[in-house]
Design an enzyme around this catalytic site. Structure first.
Site, PDB file in Angstrom:
ATOM      1  N   TYR A 147      -1.569   8.680  -2.694  1.00  0.00           N
ATOM      2  CA  TYR A 147      -2.646   8.595  -1.708  1.00  0.00           C
ATOM      3  C   TYR A 147      -3.924   8.057  -2.360  1.00  0.00           C
ATOM      4  CZ  TYR A 147      -5.691   9.919   2.172  1.00  0.00           C
ATOM      5  OH  TYR A 147      -6.592   9.891   3.214  1.00  0.00           O
ATOM      6  N   LYS A 151      -5.922   4.613  -1.308  1.00  0.00           N
ATOM      7  CA  LYS A 151      -7.307   4.594  -0.822  1.00  0.00           C
ATOM      8  C   LYS A 151      -8.245   3.919  -1.816  1.00  0.00           C
ATOM      9  CE  LYS A 151      -6.806   6.508   3.200  1.00  0.00           C
ATOM     10  NZ  LYS A 151      -7.086   5.754   4.442  1.00  0.00           N
TER      11      LYS A 151
END
Length: 252
Positions: A147, A151
């Site tokens: 993740y 991002k």
């Protein structure tokens, strides 16, 4: 038909729904896309004027089709807000390729190709792109390597696009929230809370500087900032990564 038009991805999710509501309140025309046909149907029942397109934007051909449908519906495009996102967590040594591909494809690849498809009409309108990134794109979060990588990529993609598109009058900014009270957060707690969702929530809130006063960010707060960044009054803001995380990243 002269009102500005925004395209929102991940529109059936918590942040996506808040974005749709905020832009409609501001007098914008809204075109939406999401993988969930049921979610889009509910959204359109609440906002009948919305355009909808159900599809998997992990595929570049779908991104192209979504933008084409938005232009066919409203004749122009003034802003793109990429809000589609997924969460998976776990240690790298046991993280599956399937989950890795899902996180990178939804969070980063889809954002990349939605921007790619939307850039030509945004050049015509001197429009704006807002990518919903995360505080996890600013600093590492434990057990969230995929993740964070996705991002972090979104944030740097945003900055690069801001430089590339500035001569065309197109602005591109990132909004980087902390933990938002959405169905995705509920999914996290139920799937990764080891049978104790409330304990999972407490652990997340413990990192915020407010201490006992800490609470989760509301989708409407994220939507308000994204909406502002698409307005003419924000014409000098491009290439920014704007935190909305109750100060959690201030010391990093």
């Amino acid at each position: 038909m002269s009102n500005p038009v925004v395209l929102v991805t991940g529109a059936a999710g918590g942040v996506g729904r808040a974005l749709v509501k905020r832009f409609i309140q501001g007098g914008w025309q809204v075109f939406t896309t999401d993988l969930s046909t049921e979610g889009l149907a509910r959204l359109q029942s609440e906002h009948p004027a919305c355009g909808i397109f159900a599809g998997d934007i992990r595929r570049p051909s779908t991104c192209t089709a979504v933008v084409a449908a938005a232009l066919a519906s409203f004749g122009r495009l003034d802003a793109l807000v990429n809000a589609a996102g997924v969460w998976r967590e776990g240690p790298v040594e046991s993280f599956s390729e399937e989950d890795f591909d899902l996180v990178l494809d939804v969070n980063l690849k889809a954002t990349f190709f939605m921007c790619s498809a939307a850039i030509p009409p945004l050049k015509a309108s001197a429009g704006a792109i807002v990518n919903i990134s995360s505080d996890a794109g600013r600093q590492g979060n434990r057990n969230a390597a995929a993740y964070c990588a996705s991002k972090g990529g979104v944030t740097l993609l945003t900055k690069t696009l801001a430089l590339d598109l500035a001569p065309c009058g197109v602005r591109c900014n990132a909004v980087s929230p902390g933990d938002i009270e959405t169905p995705m957060l509920k999914f996290q707690a139920e799937h990764y809370g080891q049978g104790d969702p409330e304990g999972y929530y407490r652990e997340l809130l413990a990192k915020y500087p407010q201490g006992d006063r800490a609470c989760f960010i509301q989708p409407e707060e994220v939507a308000e900032l994204a909406y502002f960044l698409c307005q003419p009054g924000a014409r000098s803001i491009t290439g920014a990564d704007m935190a909305i995380d109750r100060g959690v990243s201030a010391g990093n």
